[in-house]
Design an enzyme around this catalytic site. Structure first.
Site, PDB file in Angstrom:
ATOM      1  N   GLY A  34       0.801  -1.218   0.000  1.00 32.59           N
ATOM      2  CA  GLY A  34       0.000   0.000   0.000  1.00 32.59           C
ATOM      3  C   GLY A  34       0.825   1.255   0.000  1.00 32.59           C
ATOM      4  O   GLY A  34       0.297   2.364  -0.140  1.00 32.59           O
ATOM      5  N   ALA A  50       8.884  -4.811  -0.087  1.00 34.32           N
ATOM      6  CA  ALA A  50       9.027  -3.355  -0.029  1.00 34.32           C
ATOM      7  C   ALA A  50       8.625  -2.786   1.324  1.00 34.32           C
ATOM      8  O   ALA A  50       8.724  -1.575   1.537  1.00 34.32           O
ATOM      9  CB  ALA A  50       8.181  -2.715  -1.133  1.00 34.32           C
ATOM     10  N   SER A  58      16.003  -2.158  -1.138  1.00 31.10           N
ATOM     11  CA  SER A  58      16.942  -1.536  -0.218  1.00 31.10           C
ATOM     12  C   SER A  58      17.106  -0.052  -0.530  1.00 31.10           C
ATOM     13  O   SER A  58      16.307   0.519  -1.277  1.00 31.10           O
ATOM     14  CB  SER A  58      18.287  -2.268  -0.264  1.00 31.10           C
ATOM     15  OG  SER A  58      19.135  -1.815   0.772  1.00 31.10           O
ATOM     16  N   LYS A  80      21.016   4.514   1.692  1.00 27.02           N
ATOM     17  CA  LYS A  80      21.389   4.809   3.081  1.00 27.02           C
ATOM     18  C   LYS A  80      21.995   3.600   3.777  1.00 27.02           C
ATOM     19  O   LYS A  80      22.514   3.719   4.901  1.00 27.02           O
ATOM     20  CB  LYS A  80      20.164   5.328   3.842  1.00 27.02           C
ATOM     21  CG  LYS A  80      19.719   6.708   3.373  1.00 27.02           C
ATOM     22  CD  LYS A  80      18.471   7.182   4.082  1.00 27.02           C
ATOM     23  CE  LYS A  80      18.115   8.602   3.657  1.00 27.02           C
ATOM     24  NZ  LYS A  80      17.866   8.731   2.214  1.00 27.02           N
ATOM     25  N   ASN A 122      16.860   8.400  -3.331  1.00 24.20           N
ATOM     26  CA  ASN A 122      15.575   8.955  -2.918  1.00 24.20           C
ATOM     27  C   ASN A 122      14.563   8.860  -4.053  1.00 24.20           C
ATOM     28  O   ASN A 122      14.912   9.038  -5.221  1.00 24.20           O
ATOM     29  CB  ASN A 122      15.753  10.416  -2.509  1.00 24.20           C
ATOM     30  CG  ASN A 122      16.605  10.559  -1.264  1.00 24.20           C
ATOM     31  OD1 ASN A 122      16.101  10.622  -0.162  1.00 24.20           O
ATOM     32  ND2 ASN A 122      17.924  10.591  -1.448  1.00 24.20           N
ATOM     33  N   VAL A 123      13.320   8.610  -3.687  1.00 24.16           N
ATOM     34  CA  VAL A 123      12.253   8.442  -4.670  1.00 24.16           C
ATOM     35  C   VAL A 123      11.358   9.672  -4.644  1.00 24.16           C
ATOM     36  O   VAL A 123      10.750   9.989  -3.620  1.00 24.16           O
ATOM     37  CB  VAL A 123      11.429   7.170  -4.382  1.00 24.16           C
ATOM     38  CG1 VAL A 123      10.315   7.026  -5.407  1.00 24.16           C
ATOM     39  CG2 VAL A 123      12.339   5.954  -4.401  1.00 24.16           C
ATOM     40  N   SER A 151       6.441   8.776   0.178  1.00 21.00           N
ATOM     41  CA  SER A 151       6.083   9.316   1.491  1.00 21.00           C
ATOM     42  C   SER A 151       7.307   9.794   2.261  1.00 21.00           C
ATOM     43  O   SER A 151       7.200  10.652   3.122  1.00 21.00           O
ATOM     44  CB  SER A 151       5.343   8.243   2.303  1.00 21.00           C
ATOM     45  OG  SER A 151       6.148   7.086   2.456  1.00 21.00           O
TER      46      SER A 151
END
Length: 654
Positions: free
Chosen positions: A309, A382, A425, A428, A487-488, A492
Site C-alpha cells: 500500500g 518493499a 533496499s 542509506k 531517494n524516490v 512518502s
C-alpha cells in the site's frame, strides 16, 4: 483444414455484406477502369480505335482478378478511411506495386505483350495509385469538413488562450494538428520558437517559427501572448531548466506537454498539457525494460508485494499488472493504504485476483499461513520503515520491522519454496550513519546469508517457531536478490512533498545544509528497476540504477520555487537548519569492497560483495539486537548494530 476454410469463407461473406466494404469496392472498380482508360488516352494522345477498346475490355477482367485480391490482402479494405494517414498511403503504394508487377508478369507470360503497349501499364500503375489514394484522402477531407460543420465550425464565444510554443519538432506538429481537429479546445497558437536556425521563418501547418528560444522575452513583449507551452517531449534536465528560466523571465504562465514516459505510442495530446513537474529535473532517459524476461517470471504467477500500500509497493502492483499475473497478494500494515490500492486494482484496472492481507510482516505465523494458502512464487519485499529522524528516536521499530520482519518473510519464503525474493533496499545502507540505514544494510546481509551459496539451516531454525521445518532439506529453492537506489520523488519519505507544502504556505523552505546532495529517481523508475532485477539475478546480488550525478537539495528547492511561480529568496525564503541526527551530507550507492559488474541492461549495475560474516556470530547478534529492541534500549541497539556493522557510525558523516 476444412474447418479453417469454412471459417474463412464465413468471414469473407461477413465482410462483403458490410455496406462500407461494398461501397469502397464499387468505387475501386470504377477507378481501376478509369485508370486504365486514362492510361490508354494519354499513351495514344486521346485517340482510341476499336482495337484499343477491345484491348482495354479484354485486360480489365484480369486487372480486377489480380489487383482487388492484392488490395484486400494489403488491408486496403479494413482501414477507417476517414483517418487516412501516411501508413495507409504506404499500404496503397505497396499493393499497387505488387499487383501491377504481377499483372505485367501474367500478361508477359500469356501474350509476350503482342500488340500491347508496355508504357500503358506503367501509366496504369501511376493512375491507379493516384485515383485509389485520392479517393481515401477525399473521404478523410469530407469527413473532417462534416465534423467541423456539425460542431458549428470554430465557436465564436470561446475565450482562447494565445499560446507561444517552445519547440518546433514532431510533438509540436501533433499539438497543432490536434488543435485544428478540435476547434472546441480553448487555445490559439500564435507562433513557434526553436534553437535550430534552419527552421527560422519556416512553418508547421501554417504556424511560423518566429525565432530562437533566446528571443522569447522580446517576442513575448511584441505579441499578445497569454501563456507559454514547452512542447519538447524529450527535453533533458539542462534543457528543461533553461526553458523554465526563460519562461520565468517573461512573467507569463507556462506549462509543458507530457514527457516521453507518459506518451503512449508517440501520441501527444493538447488535453494532456500539464504544469511543470519536479520530475523534469531528473533529466534521465526512461528506463527500458526487457519485457520478455520479466514476463517469463511474472505472467500467470502468484506474486506477493509486502508494503503493497506504500508509494513503492503500490506502484509495483500497477507495473506487475502489465505482465498479467495470476494473482497479487498485497501485504500491508496500514488499513487505509491497503484498502486504497485494493480498490484501485479492482475498479480502475479491473483486476479481480487481488488478495489484501492486513498485518505485520514480523508475524511469522501470519506470513506462514498466507504463503501456505496462496503459494506465492515471487515476493517483492518493499515493507520497511524509512524516515531517518523518526527511527533515530524509535530504533526498536527499525529492528522489529526492517530486520526481524525481513528475516521472518525470508524464513517463510524458504519453507514454502518461493522461487524469487526481491528485497527493496536504499542508498542509506552504504556506510550507514543512522539506524534506518544500518537496519537496511543488515537486511541486505540477511539476503546474502540466505542466498544458496551461504545458506545455513541455523538461520532457518532461528525464527521458525510455529513453522514445521523440513530438517532433511540441505538447500532451498529461493533465489534472493536486492535492489538499492536513492531517494524516490513523490514517495512518502521524500523531501519534495514537504518542499511543495512549504512553498504553498509561503515559506520558508527548510534545507538542512547548503551542500547536502542526494540521488533521485521517480517512483515508476524505482518499480521498473525492481521488476527488472527480479529477472536478472542468480542469487545474492545487489542491483543499482545508474542514477547520474547527485542533486544538490538547495538547488532543487530553488528550482521548485521557480516552477511554482515564486521568486527564491525574495518571495520564498530558503532557510538552512543544520543536519539532523544520523543524516549524511553525501549519500553513496556502493560500499567499499563491493565489486561493480556491468549487466546486459544499460541502466543497471550489479554489486557482488562477498558475505564475510560468521553465521554463528551473526545469529548471536540478531538475537541480542532483538532483545534490546524488545526492551526499547536505544543505546543498546546502536551498540549491537556497531558490532554487526563496523562501518556504521551513529552520527553525522560528510
Amino acid at each position: 483444414m476444412k474447418k479453417n476454410i469454412i471459417c474463412s469463407i464465413r468471414f469473407l461473406r461477413g465482410v462483403i455484406r458490410t455496406r462500407h466494404f461494398a461501397t469502397i469496392l464499387f468505387f475501386d472498380l470504377l477507378l481501376l477502369i478509369l485508370a486504365h482508360f486514362v492510361s490508354y488516352l494519354l499513351r495514344f494522345e486521346g485517340v482510341l480505335d476499336s482495337v484499343r477498346l477491345q484491348q482495354i475490355f479484354s485486360v480489365l477482367p484480369l486487372i480486377f482478378t489480380v489487383k482487388l485480391p492484392i488490395f484486400y490482402a494489403g488491408n486496403l479494405y479494413r482501414g477507417m478511411w476517414r483517418f487516412t494517414s501516411f501508413d495507409e498511403m504506404r499500404s496503397i503504394i505497396k499493393s499497387v506495386c505488387v499487383s501491377s508487377a504481377l499483372l505485367v508478369t501474367i500478361i508477359l507470360f500469356l501474350t509476350r505483350f503482342d500488340g500491347l503497349s508496355r508504357s500503358v501499364f506503367i501509366l496504369d500503375s501511376f493512375f491507379t495509385f493516384l485515383f485509389i489514394g485520392g479517393l481515401r484522402i477525399a473521404i478523410r477531407y469530407l469527413h473532417d469538413q462534416r465534423k467541423h460543420f456539425l460542431k458549428g465550425g470554430s465557436p465564436k464565444n470561446i475565450q482562447r488562450k494565445k499560446l507561444l510554443l517552445l519547440g518546433a519538432g514532431e510533438s509540436t506538429e501533433k499539438i497543432i494538428r490536434e488543435l485544428k481537429d478540435n476547434p472546441q479546445l480553448p487555445y490559439q497558437i500564435i507562433g513557434l520558437l526553436d534553437d535550430d536556425l534552419s527552421k527560422r521563418n519556416k512553418q508547421i501547418h501554417h504556424i511560423r517559427v518566429l525565432g530562437t528560444l533566446q528571443d522569447l522575452l522580446e517576442i513575448s513583449r511584441q505579441t499578445e501572448i497569454d501563456e507559454l507551452l514547452i512542447s519538447v517531449a524529450s527535453a533533458s534536465s539542462k534543457q528543461m531548466k533553461r526553458m523554465i528560466r526563460l519562461c520565468k523571465e517573461t512573467g507569463l504562465p507556462y506549462k509543458a506537454i507530457p514527457g516521453l514516459a507518459n506518451i503512449i505510442n508517440g501520441q501527444v495530446s493538447i488535453k494532456a498539457i500539464r504544469d511543470i513537474s519536479y520530475e523534469d529535473l531528473l533529466g534521465r532517459s526512461e528506463v527500458k525494460l526487457a519485457q520478455n524476461k520479466i514476463g517469463r517470471y511474472l505472467t500467470d504467477k502468484v506474486v506477493m508485494v509486502t508494503g503493497g500500500g506504500g508509494s513503492i509497493g503500490s506502484e509495483l502492483c500497477r507495473q506487475i499488472l502489465k505482465f498479467n499475473p495470476g494473482k497479487i497478494i498485497v501485504f500491508d500494515a496500514g488499513e487505509e493504504n491497503l484498502y486504497s490500492i485494493q480498490m484501485e486494482l479492482m475498479h480502475e484496472y479491473n483486476f479481480q485476483n487481488c488478495v489484501p492481507v492486513l498485518g505485520q510482516i514480523q508475524d511469522l505465523s501470519l506470513t506462514d499461513k498466507v504463503m501456505q494458502d496462496y503459494k506465492p512464487e515471487v515476493i517483492f519485499h518493499a515493507a520497511a520503515y524509512k524516515h531517518v529522524p523518526l527511527l533515530e528516536l524509535n530504533p526498536w521499530e527499525a529492528v522489529e520491522n526492517n530486520i526481524i520482519g525481513t528475516q521472518c518473510i525470508m524464513e517463510a519464503a524458504i519453507q514454502h519454496q518461493v522461487r524469487r525474493f526481491v528485497l527493496v533496499s536504499t542508498d542509506k545502507a552504504v556506510r550507514p550513519t543512522n539506524v534506518m540505514g544500518a537496519s537496511k544494510r543488515i537486511a541486505e546481509l540477511l539476503m546474502q546469508a540466505y542466498s544458496l551459496e551461504n545458506w545455513d539451516r541455523k538461520f532457518h531454525r532461528y525464527l521458525a517457531a510455529g513453522i514445521e521445518i523440513d530438517d532433511n532439506r540441505k538447500e532451498h529453492a529461493t533465489t534472493f536478490m536486492a535492489v538499492r537506489f536513492g531517494n524516490v520523488l513523490g514517495s512518502s519519505g521524500s523531501v519534495i512533498p514537504l518542499f511543495k507544502r512549504q512553498i504553498e504556505l509561503g515559506g520558508p523552505v527548510t534545507v538542512t545544509h547548503p551542500d547536502i546532495t542526494r540521488y533521485f529517481m521517480s517512483i515508476p523508475e524505482a518499480a521498473q528497476l525492481i521488476l527488472q532485477a527480479g529477472s536478472m539475478a542468480n542469487g545474492g546480488e545487489i542491483f543499482i540504477l545508474k542514477m547520474g550525478q547527485p542533486v544538490r537539495i538547495a538547488e532543487l528547492a530553488r528550482e521548485l520555487i521557480i516552477m511554482l511561480g515564486k521568486e527564491p529568496d525574495s518571495e520564498i525564503e530558503i532557510k538552512y537548519i543544520g543536519l539532523r541526527e544520523g543524516e549524511k551530507l553525501y549519500e553513496e550507492l556502493i560500499t567499499e569492497g563491493e565489486g561493480i559488474v556491468k549487466t546486459n541492461h544499460e541502466k543497471i549495475m550489479v554489486l557482488r560483495g562477498e558475505y564475510k560474516k560468521s553465521n554463528i556470530f551473526f545469529l548471536q547478534c540478531l538475537k541480542l539486537v532483538q532483545q534490546k529492541a524488545q526492551s526499547h534500549d536505544s543505546h543498546g541497539i546502536k551498540e549491537v548494530l556497531l558490532e554487526l556493522l563496523p562501518e556504521y557510525s551513529a552520527g553525522n558523516r560528510s
